[in-house]
Design a protein around this motif. Structure first.
Motif, PDB file in Angstrom:
ATOM      1  N   MET A   1       0.945  -1.212  -0.194  1.00  0.00           N
ATOM      2  CA  MET A   1      -0.270   0.255  -0.069  1.00  0.00           C
ATOM      3  C   MET A   1       0.793   1.506   0.233  1.00  0.00           C
ATOM      4  N   ILE A   2       2.549   0.929   0.200  1.00  0.00           N
ATOM      5  CA  ILE A   2       2.781   2.572   0.127  1.00  0.00           C
ATOM      6  C   ILE A   2       3.606   1.987  -1.127  1.00  0.00           C
ATOM      7  N   PRO A   3       3.808   3.431  -2.167  1.00  0.00           N
ATOM      8  CA  PRO A   3       4.347   3.951  -3.009  1.00  0.00           C
ATOM      9  C   PRO A   3       5.473   3.654  -3.264  1.00  0.00           C
ATOM     10  N   ASN A   4       6.184   3.287  -4.412  1.00  0.00           N
ATOM     11  CA  ASN A   4       8.098   3.604  -4.284  1.00  0.00           C
ATOM     12  C   ASN A   4       7.923   4.446  -4.754  1.00  0.00           C
ATOM     13  N   ILE A   5       9.157   5.503  -4.451  1.00  0.00           N
ATOM     14  CA  ILE A   5       9.686   6.986  -5.056  1.00  0.00           C
ATOM     15  C   ILE A   5      10.685   6.781  -5.292  1.00  0.00           C
ATOM     16  N   GLY A   6      11.645   5.423  -5.371  1.00  0.00           N
ATOM     17  CA  GLY A   6      13.175   6.068  -5.975  1.00  0.00           C
ATOM     18  C   GLY A   6      12.703   6.173  -7.094  1.00  0.00           C
ATOM     19  N   GLY A   7      13.919   6.325  -8.113  1.00  0.00           N
ATOM     20  CA  GLY A   7      13.546   7.168  -9.555  1.00  0.00           C
ATOM     21  C   GLY A   7      12.656   7.727  -9.604  1.00  0.00           C
ATOM     22  N   GLN A   8      11.449   8.384  -8.609  1.00  0.00           N
ATOM     23  CA  GLN A   8      10.418   9.091  -9.526  1.00  0.00           C
ATOM     24  C   GLN A   8      12.310  10.796 -10.072  1.00  0.00           C
ATOM     25  N   SER A   9      11.049  11.706 -10.979  1.00  0.00           N
ATOM     26  CA  SER A   9      11.515  12.938 -11.157  1.00  0.00           C
ATOM     27  C   SER A   9      11.858  13.009 -10.122  1.00  0.00           C
ATOM     28  N   ALA A  10      13.327  14.605  -9.470  1.00  0.00           N
ATOM     29  CA  ALA A  10      12.829  14.886  -8.693  1.00  0.00           C
ATOM     30  C   ALA A  10      11.302  16.110  -8.860  1.00  0.00           C
ATOM     31  N   GLU A  11      10.802  16.286  -9.778  1.00  0.00           N
ATOM     32  CA  GLU A  11       9.418  17.682 -10.056  1.00  0.00           C
ATOM     33  C   GLU A  11       8.975  16.768  -9.438  1.00  0.00           C
ATOM     34  N   TYR A  12       8.040  15.655  -9.791  1.00  0.00           N
ATOM     35  CA  TYR A  12       7.036  15.169  -9.118  1.00  0.00           C
ATOM     36  C   TYR A  12       7.347  14.568  -8.342  1.00  0.00           C
ATOM     37  N   LEU A  13       8.172  14.254  -7.234  1.00  0.00           N
ATOM     38  CA  LEU A  13       8.207  14.000  -5.335  1.00  0.00           C
ATOM     39  C   LEU A  13       8.172  15.712  -5.116  1.00  0.00           C
ATOM     40  N   SER A  14       8.400  16.422  -5.556  1.00  0.00           N
ATOM     41  CA  SER A  14       8.288  17.925  -4.833  1.00  0.00           C
ATOM     42  C   SER A  14       7.070  18.544  -5.165  1.00  0.00           C
ATOM     43  N   LYS A  15       6.225  17.859  -6.254  1.00  0.00           N
ATOM     44  CA  LYS A  15       4.529  18.763  -6.569  1.00  0.00           C
ATOM     45  C   LYS A  15       4.379  17.590  -5.470  1.00  0.00           C
ATOM     46  N   GLN A  16       3.876  16.382  -5.224  1.00  0.00           N
ATOM     47  CA  GLN A  16       3.939  15.452  -4.257  1.00  0.00           C
ATOM     48  C   GLN A  16       3.096  16.131  -2.770  1.00  0.00           C
ATOM     49  N   LEU A  17       5.321  16.547  -2.460  1.00  0.00           N
ATOM     50  CA  LEU A  17       5.226  16.879  -1.235  1.00  0.00           C
ATOM     51  C   LEU A  17       5.062  17.839  -1.138  1.00  0.00           C
ATOM     52  N   GLN A  18       4.765  19.308  -1.840  1.00  0.00           N
ATOM     53  CA  GLN A  18       4.280  20.428  -1.639  1.00  0.00           C
ATOM     54  C   GLN A  18       2.557  20.344  -1.403  1.00  0.00           C
ATOM     55  N   ASP A  19       1.979  19.034  -2.157  1.00  0.00           N
ATOM     56  CA  ASP A  19       0.516  19.049  -2.660  1.00  0.00           C
ATOM     57  C   ASP A  19      -0.162  18.235  -0.298  1.00  0.00           C
ATOM     58  N   PHE A  20       0.624  16.941  -0.493  1.00  0.00           N
ATOM     59  CA  PHE A  20       0.691  16.878   0.592  1.00  0.00           C
ATOM     60  C   PHE A  20       0.411  18.085   2.010  1.00  0.00           C
ATOM     61  N   ARG A  21       1.843  18.467   1.472  1.00  0.00           N
ATOM     62  CA  ARG A  21       2.254  20.096   3.586  1.00  0.00           C
ATOM     63  C   ARG A  21       0.694  21.170   2.589  1.00  0.00           C
ATOM     64  N   ALA A  22       0.562  21.541   1.704  1.00  0.00           N
ATOM     65  CA  ALA A  22      -0.267  22.621   1.702  1.00  0.00           C
ATOM     66  C   ALA A  22      -1.515  21.946   1.500  1.00  0.00           C
ATOM     67  N   GLY A  23      -2.496  20.853   1.790  1.00  0.00           N
ATOM     68  CA  GLY A  23      -3.407  20.230   1.836  1.00  0.00           C
ATOM     69  C   GLY A  23      -4.276  20.001   0.670  1.00  0.00           C
ATOM     70  N   ARG A  24      -3.794  20.333  -0.454  1.00  0.00           N
ATOM     71  CA  ARG A  24      -3.942  19.584  -1.680  1.00  0.00           C
ATOM     72  C   ARG A  24      -4.372  17.912  -2.230  1.00  0.00           C
ATOM     73  N   ARG A  25      -3.293  17.713  -1.514  1.00  0.00           N
ATOM     74  CA  ARG A  25      -3.532  15.997  -1.226  1.00  0.00           C
ATOM     75  C   ARG A  25      -3.154  15.520   0.126  1.00  0.00           C
ATOM     76  N   GLU A  26      -4.138  14.317   0.650  1.00  0.00           N
ATOM     77  CA  GLU A  26      -3.813  13.620   1.690  1.00  0.00           C
ATOM     78  C   GLU A  26      -3.968  12.393   2.144  1.00  0.00           C
TER      79      GLU A  26
END
Length: 106
Positions: free
Chosen positions: A47-72
């Motif tokens: 149930m936990i995604p593999n994040i290794g090898g993902q693009s830095a842009e994608y990972l940054s966006k996801q973390l920013q979205d979690f931080r801002a509450g756009r993704r929960e």
């Protein structure tokens, strides 16, 4: 683990991130990530995604979205709340630097 402990750990772990990354060692900010994503970004359960090898842009966006509450997510929303922009850049760069390989089924 209480919110205070999470915040204290994140604060303490963020003190020397750039030096560790420059030396090729995992940045201290990855410590909390390792519980679920392991050091190489491989999810520790299905149930936990593999994040290794993902693009830095994608990972940054996801973390920013979690931080801002756009993704929960119950865990990630709490963790990302206290991440600085520098923490997010550092984490995204580390996990993006993982060389993930895939094998197609035969």
């Amino acid at each position: 683990m209480s919110m205070h402990i999470h915040l204290a750990c994140l604060f303490g772990l963020a003190l020397s991130p750039v030096v560790a990354a420059a030396q090729g060692a995992a940045p201290p900010s990855t410590q909390q990530c390792r519980v679920c994503h392991a050091l190489d970004g491989t999810g520790t359960n299905p149930m936990i995604p593999n994040i290794g090898g993902q693009s830095a842009e994608y990972l940054s966006k996801q973390l920013q979205d979690f931080r801002a509450g756009r993704r929960e997510d119950p865990q990630m929303s709490i963790i990302a709340e206290s991440l600085s922009d520098d923490d997010i850049r550092e984490l995204a760069a580390w996990f993006a630097s993982v060389n993930a390989s895939f094998t197609l089924p035969e």
